[in-house]
Design a protein around this motif. Structure first.
Motif, PDB file in Angstrom:
ATOM      1  N   TYR A  33      84.975  55.931  34.991  1.00 61.21           N
ATOM      2  CA  TYR A  33      83.785  55.091  34.958  1.00 61.21           C
ATOM      3  C   TYR A  33      83.486  54.525  36.344  1.00 61.21           C
ATOM      4  O   TYR A  33      82.330  54.433  36.751  1.00 61.21           O
ATOM      5  CB  TYR A  33      83.942  53.948  33.949  1.00 61.21           C
ATOM      6  N   SER A  34      84.534  54.163  37.097  1.00 61.81           N
ATOM      7  CA  SER A  34      84.329  53.673  38.466  1.00 61.81           C
ATOM      8  C   SER A  34      83.716  54.751  39.352  1.00 61.81           C
ATOM      9  O   SER A  34      82.855  54.473  40.184  1.00 61.81           O
ATOM     10  CB  SER A  34      85.663  53.203  39.066  1.00 61.81           C
ATOM     11  N   LEU A  35      84.179  55.984  39.183  1.00 64.40           N
ATOM     12  CA  LEU A  35      83.718  57.081  40.023  1.00 64.40           C
ATOM     13  C   LEU A  35      82.324  57.552  39.649  1.00 64.40           C
ATOM     14  O   LEU A  35      81.474  57.776  40.521  1.00 64.40           O
ATOM     15  CB  LEU A  35      84.696  58.258  39.934  1.00 64.40           C
ATOM     16  N   VAL A  36      82.062  57.689  38.363  1.00 61.21           N
ATOM     17  CA  VAL A  36      80.814  58.309  37.897  1.00 61.21           C
ATOM     18  C   VAL A  36      79.898  57.305  37.202  1.00 61.21           C
ATOM     19  O   VAL A  36      78.737  57.133  37.566  1.00 61.21           O
ATOM     20  CB  VAL A  36      81.107  59.491  36.938  1.00 61.21           C
ATOM     21  N   GLY A  37      80.432  56.618  36.214  1.00 64.79           N
ATOM     22  CA  GLY A  37      79.588  55.792  35.361  1.00 64.79           C
ATOM     23  C   GLY A  37      78.991  54.579  36.033  1.00 64.79           C
ATOM     24  O   GLY A  37      77.860  54.182  35.733  1.00 64.79           O
ATOM     25  N   LEU A  38      79.742  53.975  36.979  1.00 63.40           N
ATOM     26  CA  LEU A  38      79.253  52.757  37.606  1.00 63.40           C
ATOM     27  C   LEU A  38      77.965  53.010  38.381  1.00 63.40           C
ATOM     28  O   LEU A  38      77.067  52.164  38.407  1.00 63.40           O
ATOM     29  CB  LEU A  38      80.326  52.173  38.526  1.00 63.40           C
ATOM     30  N   ASN A  39      77.872  54.183  39.024  1.00 67.26           N
ATOM     31  CA  ASN A  39      76.636  54.525  39.741  1.00 67.26           C
ATOM     32  C   ASN A  39      75.447  54.555  38.801  1.00 67.26           C
ATOM     33  O   ASN A  39      74.350  54.109  39.132  1.00 67.26           O
ATOM     34  CB  ASN A  39      76.779  55.881  40.426  1.00 67.26           C
TER      35      ASN A  39
END
Length: 473
Positions: A316-322
């Motif tokens: 989620y930090s790598l993909v979802g947060l964006n």
């Protein structure tokens, strides 16, 4: 209308409207149907060109920072320029031509005290105009914990001199080598927001984050982190900052952070601006990295479809947060200052970074050629106006023609050389290409799970950022 047409994975055509920041199915796009609110936005955005072309002056800057209470959000002290690591991607390394090299100097108490006094003398007026604001004091380096003595002196001085301000926020970023029991006890006692730099699994971390003797730093840092988690279990103002590059195995990185249960405040690629760092990578490195990144996006999408994605996970930090941040771009962009209605640049003076020599800078990331004052004379509002005007003249000439102004991430630091601002010809095209790709991915996620981001609110981001000492105002 200005914006971008794109097609989702399911074949639906959409239009991103840069005027409003909204995404519409293409067949619904009709300016006459947008309503009074959007027509008002149209007028505001139409005036964008006027602000870009009109020079800012000293009074504009002083009014914005002081009378409108947008300045002095944080004081950041470079308590030392000395570091016990020689990270290969450090901005002080040979890879970054416009920044200074390594030094071995400490800030004196006299310099720090004068900077603190200046900050609080101005914060008093800011607080009067905006009583919800709290003072924010940060400590930076080099490795700031190498000058823990000064940090202790400053915290004690602030406590004795400015005790009338409740909720003073302290933050620090450390490489973890000096994150010993002594420093841990002091930082937690004074409620610091703590960020430790850690690039994940041992092989990846030790590839770049080397000690001065050339050996890796992973084992020492992990030992200190284990001590911290044992002695200060449940301390909630603690997070990790992590970098990756084309040689990072992203799946192994995910396995490490999820396995260690470490909260990632920042997960980002090594800065690619004004650097030779990326010249070391072969074509195969780049190809393999992006293949793995594509696989991770697919994994995120599959977990999202099954409603199994965790908000505190690496993925989620790598993909979802964006994507979740993208949902708030329309709202957050309306807060852009009128002097810089586009790009990601702040107004210098919103935060003050004080170097060892007592000079003021807009932040810790920009090189030292763009000072905005000093501890003797205070902020130079005229100099700030000059910096903004030069930036607009050199960088913002085509902004009124841009289709994705709300997503522009260009700032002073990315364009700063040792004498002026320079923007690469490819920068704007690359941003629009990236934004279009991001919009497609974002819609693909929502078509898969329309409710994924419903519980994500501005309060959510305030909680996250306050955890690591970042001011959202």
């Amino acid at each position: 209308m200005k914006g971008v047409h794109f097609v989702s994975k399911q074949g639906t055509e959409y239009y991103y409207d840069d005027l409003t920041g909204q995404i519409f199915p293409s067949e619904q796009v009709d300016c006459s149907l947008l309503g009074d609110q959007f027509q008002s936005l149209a007028s505001d955005r139409a005036n964008m060109g006027l602000y870009i072309n009109r020079d800012a002056d000293q009074q504009d800057i002083e009014d914005y920072l002081c009378k409108e209470a947008n300045g002095f959000k944080q004081l950041l002290l470079e308590v030392t320029s000395f570091c016990n690591l020689r990270c290969k991607y450090c901005i002080y390394s040979d890879h970054y031509q416009f920044t200074k090299s390594y030094e071995n100097k400490h800030m004196t108490f006299a310099v720090a005290k004068q900077a603190v006094d200046y900050y609080f003398s101005n914060f008093k007026e800011i607080h009067r105009r905006n009583p919800t604001r709290s003072p924010v004091i940060g400590f930076y380096g080099g490795e700031p914990l190498l000058n823990l003595r000064l940090i202790k002196e400053i915290v004690e001085y602030i406590k004795l001199t400015y005790g009338e301000y409740e909720g003073i926020q302290y933050n620090i970023t450390t490489n973890g080598i000096q994150f010993t029991e002594e420093s841990q006890n002091f930082l937690t006692k004074h409620d610091f927001s703590i960020i430790v730099s850690l690039d994940g699994y041992k092989e990846n971390h030790d590839r770049n984050r080397l000690k001065a003797d050339g050996t890796g730093s992973f084992d020492e840092i992990m030992k200190n982190l284990q001590t911290f988690r044992t002695n200060h279990k449940g301390y909630n103002k603690f997070a990790i900052s992590s970098c990756y590059d084309f040689k990072t195995d992203m799946f192994q990185l995910m396995e490490f952070f999820d396995g260690e249960d470490l909260f990632l405040a920042r997960l980002a690629s090594v800065d690619a601006n004004n650097t030779t760092y990326y010249e070391q990578f072969a074509h195969d490195d780049v190809q393999t990295f992006f293949e793995n990144l594509t696989s991770m996006k697919e994994l995120f999408l599959n977990l999202t479809a099954r409603n199994q994605i965790k908000k505190d996970s690496f993925l989620y930090s790598l993909v979802g947060l964006n994507y979740s941040e993208l949902a708030f771009h329309p709202m957050m962009n309306e807060k852009r200052p009128h002097m810089l209605p586009v790009t990601a640049s702040c107004i210098p003076g919103e935060k003050i970074y004080v170097t060892i020599d007592g000079n003021f800078h807009m932040c810790e990331k920009i090189n030292t050629y763009y000072a905005i004052g000093n501890i003797e004379d205070g902020i130079d509002y005229g100099k700030i106006a000059e910096i903004i005007n030069n930036f607009k003249n050199k960088v913002c000439g085509n902004c009124t023609e841009c289709n994705v102004t709300r997503f522009c991430n260009i700032c002073f630091q990315q364009c700063a050389t040792d004498h002026e601002f320079e923007k690469k010809d490819s920068m704007c095209d690359n941003i629009e290409t990236h934004v279009k790709s991001m919009l497609i991915d974002f819609i693909n996620v929502l078509e898969t799970n329309p409710t994924l981001f419903e519980e994500i609110t501005i309060d959510y981001y305030k909680t996250i950022y306050e955890k690591v000492g970042v001011v959202l105002e």
